[in-house]
Design a protein around this motif. Structure first.
Motif, PDB file in Angstrom:
ATOM      1  N   GLN A   8       1.501  -1.303  -0.339  1.00  0.00           N
ATOM      2  CA  GLN A   8      -0.274   0.142   0.020  1.00  0.00           C
ATOM      3  C   GLN A   8       1.022   1.351   0.486  1.00  0.00           C
ATOM      4  OE1 GLN A   8      -2.414   0.038   3.521  1.00  0.00           O
ATOM      5  NE2 GLN A   8      -0.546   1.156   4.722  1.00  0.00           N
ATOM      6  N   ARG A  31      -4.404   9.446  -9.596  1.00  0.00           N
ATOM      7  CA  ARG A  31      -3.766   8.851  -9.996  1.00  0.00           C
ATOM      8  C   ARG A  31      -3.295   8.691 -11.486  1.00  0.00           C
ATOM      9  NH1 ARG A  31      -3.558   2.893  -7.632  1.00  0.00           N
ATOM     10  NH2 ARG A  31      -4.551   2.363  -9.748  1.00  0.00           N
ATOM     11  N   TYR A  45     -10.153   8.280  -5.885  1.00  0.00           N
ATOM     12  CA  TYR A  45     -11.101   8.447  -4.502  1.00  0.00           C
ATOM     13  C   TYR A  45     -11.173  10.356  -4.047  1.00  0.00           C
ATOM     14  CZ  TYR A  45     -11.204   8.130   0.648  1.00  0.00           C
ATOM     15  OH  TYR A  45     -11.969   8.521   2.126  1.00  0.00           O
ATOM     16  N   ASP A  56      -3.711   3.656  -0.529  1.00  0.00           N
ATOM     17  CA  ASP A  56      -4.321   3.421  -1.776  1.00  0.00           C
ATOM     18  C   ASP A  56      -3.640   2.148  -1.750  1.00  0.00           C
ATOM     19  OD1 ASP A  56      -4.257   1.972  -4.516  1.00  0.00           O
ATOM     20  OD2 ASP A  56      -3.209   3.628  -5.824  1.00  0.00           O
ATOM     21  N   TYR A  67       1.028  10.398  -7.764  1.00  0.00           N
ATOM     22  CA  TYR A  67      -0.546  11.134  -6.351  1.00  0.00           C
ATOM     23  C   TYR A  67      -0.542  12.880  -7.083  1.00  0.00           C
ATOM     24  CZ  TYR A  67      -1.311   6.351  -5.284  1.00  0.00           C
ATOM     25  OH  TYR A  67      -0.640   5.281  -5.505  1.00  0.00           O
TER      26      TYR A  67
END
Length: 85
Positions: A8, A31, A45, A56, A67
């Motif tokens: 993550q 992203r 998101y 993530d 990002y």
């Protein structure tokens, strides 16, 4: 701020210096997944106006990710992106 491990990536952000004249209602996290070239960013998101982080968990070991976050205000406008790596 960004941190990561093999499963993550955690990102966090601060309230922007300007709200564009209206209350901030939400944030959008986008992203880029880069392989050979950067393609268009994907919205991954939408956060509430009081949320300032995202994890993530869809990352793949060895992938390269970029990002950025935008803020939306009560007038319906989306601000400039943070473009943070």
């Amino acid at each position: 701020m960004t941190s990561y491990d093999e499963t993550q990536i955690s990102i966090s952000w601060n309230v922007p210096l300007s709200n564009g004249g209206g209350l901030i209602t939400s944030y959008k996290v986008y992203r880029y997944l880069t392989e050979n070239t950067i393609s268009s960013a994907s919205l991954i998101y939408t956060a509430t106006s009081i949320t300032f982080d995202y994890q993530d968990t869809t990352v793949v070991k060895g992938g390269t990710y970029i990002y950025f976050v935008t803020a939306l205000n009560a007038d319906g406008g989306e601000g400039e992106n943070s473009f943070s790596v």
